[in-house]
Each structure stands twice: as structure tokens, then as C-alpha cells.
Design a protein around this motif. Structure first.
Motif, PDB file in Angstrom:
ATOM      1  N   TYR A 196       0.895  -1.208   0.143  1.00 51.24           N
ATOM      2  CA  TYR A 196       0.018   0.167   0.044  1.00 51.24           C
ATOM      3  C   TYR A 196       0.836   1.291   0.087  1.00 51.24           C
ATOM      4  O   TYR A 196       0.431   2.467   0.299  1.00 51.24           O
TER       5      TYR A 196
ATOM      6  N   GLU B 244     -10.138  -0.265   2.166  1.00 42.96           N
ATOM      7  CA  GLU B 244      -9.388   0.135   0.884  1.00 42.96           C
ATOM      8  C   GLU B 244     -10.071  -0.415  -0.168  1.00 42.96           C
ATOM      9  O   GLU B 244     -10.153   0.458  -1.501  1.00 42.96           O
TER      10      GLU B 244
ATOM     11  N   ALA C 155      -7.521  -3.240   4.820  1.00 44.17           N
ATOM     12  CA  ALA C 155      -7.551  -3.630   3.270  1.00 44.17           C
ATOM     13  C   ALA C 155      -8.761  -3.849   2.852  1.00 44.17           C
ATOM     14  O   ALA C 155      -9.001  -3.448   1.742  1.00 44.17           O
TER      15      ALA C 155
ATOM     16  N   TYR D 233      -1.807 -11.049  -1.780  1.00 43.83           N
ATOM     17  CA  TYR D 233      -1.620 -10.358  -3.172  1.00 43.83           C
ATOM     18  C   TYR D 233      -1.085 -11.268  -4.277  1.00 43.83           C
ATOM     19  O   TYR D 233      -1.837 -11.345  -5.304  1.00 43.83           O
TER      20      TYR D 233
ATOM     21  N   TYR E 201      -6.384   6.525  -2.677  1.00 45.50           N
ATOM     22  CA  TYR E 201      -6.637   5.969  -4.037  1.00 45.50           C
ATOM     23  C   TYR E 201      -6.640   7.088  -5.090  1.00 45.50           C
ATOM     24  O   TYR E 201      -6.323   6.765  -6.099  1.00 45.50           O
TER      25      TYR E 201
ATOM     26  N   ALA F 144      -7.729  -8.962  -0.608  1.00 45.71           N
ATOM     27  CA  ALA F 144      -7.945  -8.300   0.898  1.00 45.71           C
ATOM     28  C   ALA F 144      -8.922  -9.122   1.806  1.00 45.71           C
ATOM     29  O   ALA F 144      -8.680  -9.322   2.971  1.00 45.71           O
TER      30      ALA F 144
ATOM     31  N   GLU G  91      -8.114  -7.381  -6.405  1.00 48.20           N
ATOM     32  CA  GLU G  91      -7.618  -6.860  -5.107  1.00 48.20           C
ATOM     33  C   GLU G  91      -8.419  -6.908  -3.985  1.00 48.20           C
ATOM     34  O   GLU G  91      -8.054  -7.272  -2.795  1.00 48.20           O
TER      35      GLU G  91
ATOM     36  N   ASN H 220     -11.769   1.988  -3.355  1.00 48.06           N
ATOM     37  CA  ASN H 220     -11.142   1.711  -4.610  1.00 48.06           C
ATOM     38  C   ASN H 220     -12.237   1.277  -5.598  1.00 48.06           C
ATOM     39  O   ASN H 220     -12.109   1.894  -6.793  1.00 48.06           O
TER      40      ASN H 220
END
Lengths: 504, 484
Positions: free
Chosen positions: A74, B399, B396, B475, A188, B326, B322, B403
């Protein structure tokens, strides 16, 4: 800027590691726990001094920078650094902690090692908040701090401690989760969590307003601002003395620091549009909470409300800059207001800490915080009376004490923004004097109220040393505030420039 | 007619596991009188052997065998390793618990191993039949294990509930699979994806099949509104079983989710995304709110587990690799945290006293400050407070949601996280702030168990300080490139 060791990491991790050691080593050996803690805070304080002496006062850039990859997935970094805005707060933390540990010496009898360990760990985390330059790292410190504070208030606090501590935890947690979502949104957009990258990230108006509001919730809860201040009197009243000192002197500053590190530089346009909101809330805090303080029966509660009122000056000084530019066309007043706000933060750290410590001294002797239980304390405790009156004068904002400098600068600059702000803010100096002096009159002066008071003993050496250190700080900053302003000057200038650079 | 021997190498861990387990099943009946602990040790050795087999042949390629019904890829290897690791922990705790409760039977471990085998098959399934087979192998083992305490009314009731509802769920799923077969004409997941991509699939049937499949998955994960079995079963089952249920099978369930929704039905994303969002929001809210009023720790953890599943589904609902990574990160950590939490209950339990009421933890800091600190780690990790790993998993998935443009979902999630903090705080409050009159020291059953709990709980903090490697692992195994 470098010194021989990674100074910021040392200031964070030395107390944390020492805290863990104290937790283990101090079990069944309270003496060892106390001495070990005291040694740690003193060493940490000495190690923090190079920050002041080796600090480059001519630049607004980050200094003593440390940067390591932490979570590459990240792009989260272990990124530390200080500028003129955060450096004084770090020193305030290391200084206050010495007094905090010393103040608990004889008072805490139960689970001493856990108490000391919690405060040491807290010290590392608080320092981390002020020096973190990665948003996630900042958030980690910010939130992790809640855990030891939760335990300290809940375990060693007064009768309603459990209610107070859960309220404290949930309020702050609620405030900060929205900040986290904002961070994620900006990540983001920018692909980085570095706060410095956030400063230059272009953001649309809607996004800015939402982010500004998220930050406002997070920081307003922490400062605290009206109407989300209600956790503070509860937490303060129920916390043990040292807990109140750390809360008032350092933790509240984290909110103010958040505004200058995040809100103003990251969302300048939204700040300009919504500055009225902060100003109105600040003025309400200054005036209304001042009146609330007037009617308190409990000394700690009174000082807690007075803290909210004084922190109102901080937020006022930070957000008057847009109005100043509009009304006068120059930025000179803005600089004054911002520096006033920063000085007020440091000064309030000393004075509120001193007030709570003074109340702690009384509480240790009589085990009550009711104003009516005291009276004529000065007759039996002349030295205490001397210090208490001195700090009360600082709280009132008497010229010559540190309380005067910040408030005066803020009031002066708010006159430039709008005379009404100035009038309202100045008005509280009277209320402030009223509630503080009235308390002093009832507690310190007058005839000895009862036998319990008559038996009270004056300050011992330890208490005397603590009070002296604070008194020196209050007067030094009041008489000669220039070195502090000099340190923050370049950074404040840079901040004001950022606050006026549109990101649209 | 020629018969071709399929490539057995990729399935070697499963084959060895099956062989050793079947051997143990017989051996246990022979040596159960003489050597009560042999089965336990043999179980642990089996798991270590299987774990070593996976590590030694760790793959970064995708190998398909058994005529396209079995796949071995990085994801499969990683998930299997975590299943093995959590299972070792589960058996370690279970043994002491069963000894303590005088219900120690070798069959528990053998059945447990069969459950692990089922999970392995689920993780590596590449067609619908294999998937179903794995699910059933695992579920049957679980039904039997919960029911093993025959004379306990609560356990029998829990087993019955789990069996009936579990059967219903598998039925739903099987129905969905049959419709999927009807719509696409194939059972193999990659071919299903191809058919959907070519546009030859019947859209209406496909949508229906998706509904049933998602319902089946939601049942298995325990997502609202298909969560009713979770609290009763967690509460009623012996703690050793709850520990098992709440950890390793969740990892397998994630694999199922991934294989079906991503390997097979990736292109039907617009159809399943909405359903998952609804499931996620409901799980977050219902799980969190009902947990607030619980007084029994196992029930509390059950409801909090439901809300944790809401977080996992949120990651999945993000609808990209992604997001799945997560969610995988989240569910692995959830499994580890569950081992720690139920392990703590087990470590403190005594014959006839389960130590599963929140009240039981009263004054724990007074009675055993070390274990209290460990429980504090577990609770704050579950609440998602840094520096514990529970924070990073929440970060995670949130996020991933941000996203994917699901900002509102992220906000719902953080608000429920705040509400959720309340009940974890209550446990901490009971341990630290309440005092007991007569302070009996609370000791773990054995020193080793106390040590094991400390290791797992300590892991929550250490992983929280260095979360990077496990995050990267998730990942990489889903083929997401790591930036930076």
C-alpha cells in the motif's frame, strides 16, 4: 539536520520498550517500576533536547527525517520528521511526562507497574502522533493511544470511571474512523499515504468539503470543540491526576495539531468556505463553556471546562486567517493568529497540566475535589497557595504568564478579522477570571473551613520540584516567548501559504 | 478403450492425507485402549507431513489435473498451508479440552483430519462436482464432531441444527450448480467462464443459478440473513468444536467463494455484486447490533463473527482481484484470531465450568495479568484497533471498497466497527476494571496451553507491527502486482 542517533525513533521507541520492561520487571516490585520509569522519562527528555538546539529555524521543511518502507503493497512508509509546528509539541510531551511520572510517586498503590508502563507506552505513542508523516502511521499512533488511556482512566479513575472511559474511547474512535476513510480516498487519488503528498494533491470542491468535515469530526472530538466536548469533563473528572494531565496537556493538542497538519494544507478551499463553522463553534466554546465552568462545584470539572474554553482560542486563531485577508487585504494578522494559536497550545499544556497537578495535590490530602470541602488552604499550605495562585493567574491570562501571550495574539488577530470575534473572545477573559479567581477565593483563601483542612501538610519536596518546574515554564514563556515563535515562524509562514493555495 | 492415468503429483498432499487418515481410523480402534494419545500425536505428525509436502512442492504455476477437475496454484497452496497451520492449533487446544471434559476420543482427531481433507478438496476444486464433494466431506466430518458429545443435550441440539440447516444450504447450492450446468452445459469452472464470455449462456437461468449459489455460500459463511444457525451452534457445541468451526472451514469457504465467483462467474459480476453488497451490509449491521446485548462470550464471538463475514464479503463485493486479496487476508487473520479467542476460553475452562460467560472473565487482570493482557490483544485486534493485525485487515477491505467506488459501504463498515468496539471494550472492562471478592487465581489448564495461547495472541501484535509479508502473500497468490 542530524544528530548522532535516529532521534525521533528513539523518542518513540525508548519509552515504549521501557514501558514493556517495566510491566514485566516491576511486577511485585513497585519501587523498581517507579525508578525505572523515572529514569526512562528523564533520559528521554534529555535525548529530546537536541531537537530544540539542532533545529534549523530558517526552513519550513521537515527535519530529522527518517524514512523506511513499511508496507510496500500500500506504499505505507515508516516516515518521521518534524517541523516548527510539531517540534515544540514533542518537547512538551517529553517535558510533561517527567512531571507526570513524578506526580504518581506515592499516590498510586495498586498495580504500580501497569500504571507506569501504560504512561510510558503512551508517551511513545503521543510522540509518534506528532512526528509521523505517513497518514497510516499517524493513524496507528493516534488510535493505539486509546488503549493505554482506556485502561488508565478505567482502572485508576474515580467512581464513574467505567462510564467515562468507554465514552472517551467510543467518542474518539467514532471521530477518527472518518479520518481513516478520507485517508483511503486520498490514497486512491494519489497512490501514496505520505502527508506531504496529500498537501500537494489536487482535490475537487465536493471531495474537499467531505474530507474537511471528516477531519473536523476527528479533530473536534479530540480538542474537544462544542458540541462534541461532553466526553472531556467526564474523562477528566474520573481520570487519575496524571491521566488528566496527559489528557489536557498533550492529547488535546493532537486535535489542534491535526488542523494545522491536515485540514488547512490538505483542504484549503473547503477551509476557506467552511471557516465560519469552526469560528462559530470556537466562539461558542469560548463563551458558553466559560459560563458552564462558572457553575461547577468540582474543581477538576471546572478546569476541564476551562480547558475547552481555552482550546477555543486555538481553533479560533487557526481559522481567522481567511477573514483577515478578506477584511484587511494583508496576511500579517494571519501569521499572528496562527502563531498565537500554537503558543496557546504550548502554554495551555503547561497551565492546565499545572492546574490538574495542583488539584491532585489537594485530592491526595483530602480525597475530594469538591470546592466546598476546602477553604483557607493557604493558611496551612503557604507554598501551595503561592503556586496555585500563580497558575490561576496563568489560566486567567495575566500579562507576564504564558497564558497571556497566546490569547492576546489570537484576540488581536481576530479583531482584524471581525471586531465582533475579538469582542466576544476578549469577553471571556472576564469570565475566565471570574471562574478561576472565584475558585481560588473559595479554595485557597478565607478562613480554614474545617478540621480536615487544618491538618493538611504543605508541599513535600517532590511536589515542590514539580510545581517549580511548571512555574518556571509558565513565567519564562510569558516573559520571553520569542524563542518559541522563532522556532515556528518559518513553518507557520509556509502553512499560511499552503492554506491560501487553491487546489481546485 | 484406453485408460490414461492422470497426473497424480499435484494432488500428492491430498493423497497422503487421505491415506494416513484412513490408516489412523483403523489404527485408532486398535490402540485406543493402550495408547490414548497416539492418535493425537499421529494427527499432528500427519498435518506436519502434509504441510511439509506442500511447502516442498510450492508452486507458482497453475497445474490442472484429473481431467480438469482439480487445480493446484499458488492460491491453493497458500490457503492449504494456513488450513494446516490453524488445524495444528485447533487440535492442540482441543486435546486438552477433551481430556479436561473427559470426552477424549481418538475419533475426534480422525474426523478432524477428514474435515481438513474436505477443505483441501474445496480449495483445489476446479469443477462443480469436486467442489461439492469437498464441501460434503468437510461438512459430514463437522456434523459428526459436533454430535460426539452424545449425552449433552445442548451439543446434540447444536449438531441437529447444524445438520439440518447445512443440508438445506448444500441442497440450495447443488440446485444452483445444476442450473449453472443447464445454462452453460459444462461443470468445469474455466469452461463455464468461457461459455459466459461467448454469450451462449442462458441469461435467465444463469441469474437464477447465481441466486442459489450465493445463498449456499452465504449459509456456509454465516452471512445475514442466512446466519441463524451460527450463534446456536457456536454456543451449543463443545468449545473445541466451536474453535474448529470458526477457523479453518472459513478459509475453505473463502476458497469456494473465489473459485465459484471469480474463476467461474467473473463475467457475471454485475449479477452477484449487488447480492454480495446486500449480504455484506446486513451482516455488518445485524451481527454488530445483536452482539451488543450478548452475555455469553461464545455467542458474542458468533455474532461478531457474522459481522466479520460482512467485512469479508465487502472485500469480495469490491469485485476485483484486489478485493479478493483483501478478503483473503481478512479471513486468514480471522481464522487465526478465532483460534486465539476460543483457545483462551479452552485454556481457562474446567470440568463442568466452561468459562464462556463474559462474567467469568471478571477481574482476570487481578487473577492472571498475563492472560488478561493476551485477551486484551485478542479483543482489540478484533475491534480493529492498531497496532494489532485486526486493524490492517479492516484497512485492506475498506481500501478495496473505496477503490471500487463503494464509499458508502466503507462508511457503513467503519460505523459498525465503532459500534462493535463497544462489546469488545466491555470484555476488557470486565477483565480490568471489575474486581472479584475472593481472588482465585485463574490458571490455564496446563502450562503448555497457556504458552500456546500466548503465542497465538502475541502473533496478533507481531503481525500487526509487520503486516507486510502476509499481505504480500495474499496479493501474490491472487496475481495482484504489488506496487512499491
Amino acid at each position: 539536520m542530524t544528530v548522532g542517533y535516529p532521534i525521533l525513533s528513539t523518542l518513540i521507541w525508548l519509552p515504549i520498550i521501557a514501558g514493556v520492561i517495566v510491566l514485566f520487571a516491576g511486577r511485585n516490585n513497585p519501587r523498581l517500576a517507579k525508578w525505572l520509569s523515572l529514569a526512562t522519562v528523564i533520559v528521554t527528555f534529555l535525548l529530546s533536547l537536541p531537537l530544540w538546539f539542532a533545529f534549523d529555524r530558517t526552513t519550513a521543511a521537515m527535519q530529522f527525517v527518517e524514512k523506511l518502507d513499511w508496507i510496500p503493497a500500500y506504499n505505507i512508509q515508516y516516515f518521521l520528521g518534524v517541523d516548527g509546528l510539531s517540534m515544540p509539541l514533542v518537547l512538551l510531551t517529553t517535558f510533561t511526562q517527567v512531571l507526570v511520572i513524578a506526580s504518581a510517586w506515592e499516590v498510586i498503590k495498586e498495580r504500580v507497574e501497569q500504571y507506569m508502563g501504560a504512561f510510558l507506552i503512551m508517551q511513545g505513542l503521543m510522540t509518534g502522533v506528532f512526528v509521523a508523516l505517513d497518514a497510516v502511521l499517524f493513524y496507528v499512533f493516534w488510535e493505539a493511544l486509546l488503549i493505554p488511556m482506556f485502561i488508565v482512566i478505567g482502572k485508576w479513575g474515580g467512581p464513574r470511571r467505567v462510564y467515562a472511559t468507554i465514552k472517551f474511547f467510543l467518542y474518539t474512535f467514532f471521530g477518527s474512523v472518518f479520518m481513516l476513510v478520507s485517508f483511503l480516498y486520498m490514497y486512491y487519488q494519489s497512490g501514496s499515504f505520505s502527508i506531504l503528498d496529500f498537501h500537494t494533491l489536487p482535490l475537487g470542491m465536493t471531495a474537499q468539503i467531505l474530507i474537511f468535515l471528516a477531519f473536523l469530526i476527528a479533530f473536534a472530538v479530540k480538542i474537544p470543540m462544542f458540541p462534541v466536548h461532553t466526553w472531556l469533563p467526564d474523562a477528566h473528572v474520573e481520570a487519575p491526576t496524571a491521566g488528566s494531565v496527559v489528557l489536557a496537556a498533550i492529547m488535546l493538542k493532537m486535535g489542534g495539531y491535526g488542523f494545522v497538519r491536515f485540514s488547512l494544507p490538505i483542504t484549503p478551499d473547503a477551509s476557506m468556505q467552511l471557516d465560519w463553522l469552526v469560528i462559530v463553534l470556537s466562539l461558542i466554546a469560548i463563551v458558553y463553556i466559560g459560563f458552564v465552568a462558572l457553575v461547577q462545584h468540582d474543581m477538576k470539572k471546572l478546569v476541564a471546562y476551562s480547558s475547552i474554553s481555552h482550546m477555543g482560542f486555538v481553533t479560533l486563531g487557526m481559522f481567522v486567517l481567511y477573514d483577515i485577508l478578506q477584511n484587511t487585504g494583508t496576511l500579517q494578522g494571519a501569521q499572528l493568529g496562527m502563531e498565537g494559536a500554537m503558543v496557546q497550545m504550548i502554554s495551555h499544556g503547561f497551565i492546565s497540566g499545572a492546574m490538574f497537578l495542583a488539584i491532585g495535590v489537594l485530592y491526595d490530602r483530602l480525597h475530594t475535589r469538591e470546592i466546598s470541602a476546602y477553604g483557607g488552604v493557604v493558611n496551612v499550605m503557604p507554598w501551595f497557595g503561592f503556586f496555585a495562585v500563580l497558575f490561576a493567574m496563568g489560566n486567567v491570562g495575566l500579562p507576564g504568564t504564558s497564558g497571556f501571550v497566546g490569547e492576546f495574539m489570537v484576540i488581536l488577530s481576530s479583531f482584524k478579522a471581525n471586531p465582533w470575534y475579538g469582542i466576544l473572545a476578549a469577553f471571556t477573559l472576564i469570565i475566565g477570571a471570574a471562574y478561576t479567581l472565584w475558585m481560588v477565593k473559595r479554595v485557597i483563601f478565607g478562613d480554614i473551613r474545617n478540621e480536615a483542612v487544618a491538618k493538611m501538610e504543605d508541599l513535600n519536596k517532590r511536589e515542590f520540584a514539580i510545581m517549580t518546574a511548571l512555574a518556571v515554564a509558565v513565567i519564562a514563556l510569558g516573559v520571553y516567548p520569542y524563542p518559541l515563535m522563532d522556532v515556528m515562524h518559518a513553518s507557520v509562514e509556509h502553512l499560511i501559504q499552503q492554506a491560501f493555495t487553491s487546489k481546485l | 478403450m484406453t485408460f490414461e492415468v492422470p497426473n497424480l503429483a499435484p494432488a500428492l498432499p491430498e493423497i497422503v492425507l487421505l491415506t494416513l487418515t484412513s490408516f489412523l481410523l483403523i489404527a485408532d480402534t486398535v490402540w485406543s485402549k493402550r495408547c490414548a494419545h497416539c492418535t493425537y500425536w499421529a494427527t499432528q505428525i500427519t498435518l506436519l507431513v502434509v504441510g511439509w509436502l506442500i511447502v516442498s512442492s510450492f508452486t507458482t504455476q497453475t497445474v490442472v489435473t484429473f481431467d480438469g477437475s482439480f487445480v493446484r496454484d499458488t492460491l491453493a497452496d497458500v490457503l492449504k498451508l494456513f488450513i494446516v497451520a490453524t488445524s495444528i492449533g485447533i487440535f492442540l487446544f482441543s486435546r486438552e479440552y477433551l481430556l479436561q471434559q473427559r470426552s477424549y476420543h481418538g475419533e475426534f482427531f480422525v474426523l478432524g483430519l477428514y474435515g481438513v481433507l474436505g477443505m483441501f478438496v474445496m480449495v483445489s476444486a476446479y469443477n462443480l462436482i469436486t467442489l461439492y464433494l469437498g464441501l460434503e466431506i468437510m461438512s459430514l466430518a463437522l456434523y459428526a464432531m459436533i454430535a460426539m458429545q452424545r449425552d449433552s443435550q445442548k451439543a446434540s441440539e447444536a449438531a441437529m441444527k447444524y445438520f439440518v440447516l447445512g443440508a438445506l444450504a448444500t441442497g440450495m447450492m447443488l440446485y444452483g450448480m445444476s442450473m449453472l450446468y443447464g445454462a452453460t452445459g459444462t461443470l468445469e469452472l474455466p469452461k463455464i467462464a468461457q461459455v459466459i464470455a461467448s454469450g451462449h449462456a442462458d441469461q435467465a437461468v444463469l441469474a437464477f443459478s447465481l441466486v442459489f449459489i450465493v445463498i449456499g455460500l452465504a449459509f456456509k459463511l454465516g452471512a445475514v440473513p442466512f446466519h441463524m444457525w451460527v450463534p446456536d451452534v457456536y454456543h451449543g457445541a463443545p468449545t473445541a468444536m466451536t474453535l474448529y468451526l470458526a477457523s479453518a472451514p472459513k478459509i475453505a469457504a473463502f476458497a469456494m467463494l473465489y473459485r465459484l465467483l471469480w474463476d467461474g462467474l467473473q463475467l457475471a459480476l454485475p449479477d452477484w455484486q449487488g447480492m454480495l453488497i446486500i449480504l455484506s451490509v446486513l451482516s455488518l449491521i445485524v451481527g454488530t447490533v445483536i452482539a451488543v446485548v450478548q452475555t455469553n462470550l461464545k455467542r458474542l464471538l458468533a455474532y461478531s463473527g457474522i459481522s466479520h463475514m460482512g467485512f469479508v464479503l465487502m472485500g469480495v463485493a469490491a469485485g476485483d482481484a484486489e478485493g479478493f486479496a483483501a478478503a483473503m487476508f481478512y479471513i486468514i487473520i480471522y481464522a487465526i484470531t478465532s483460534v486465539a479467542a476460543f483457545g483462551m476460553i479452552i485454556a481457562l475452562a474446567r470440568m463442568g465450568h466452561e468459562f464462556d460467560e463474559i462474567e467469568d472473565f471478571k477481574g482476570l487482570n487481578q487473577r492472571n495479568p498475563w492472560l488478561a493482557a493476551m485477551m486484551l490483544f485478542i479483543m482489540f485486534s478484533m475491534a480493529g484497533i492498531p497496532p494489532f493485525i485486526g486493524f490492517w485487515v479492516k484497512l485492506a477491505v475498506i481500501e478495496a471498497a473505496v477503490n471500487a467506488g463503494l464509499l458508502w459501504l466503507a462508511i457503513v463498515a467503519v460505523i459498525t466497527a465503532v459500534i462493535g468496539a463497544f462489546y469488545y471494550l466491555r470484555v476488557v472492562k470486565v477483565m480490568y476494571f471489575d474486581t472479584v471478592e475472593e481472588s482465585k487465581p485463574a490458571e490455564p489448564i496446563t502450562r503448555e496451553l497457556g504458552f500456546a495461547v500466548s503465542v497465538v495472541s502475541g502473533l496478533l501484535l507481531i503481525l500487526g507491527l509487520f503486516p507486510s509479508w502476509i499481505l504480500d502473500l495474499c496479493y501474490r497468490s491472487l496475481g495482484v502486482t504489488v506496487v512499491g
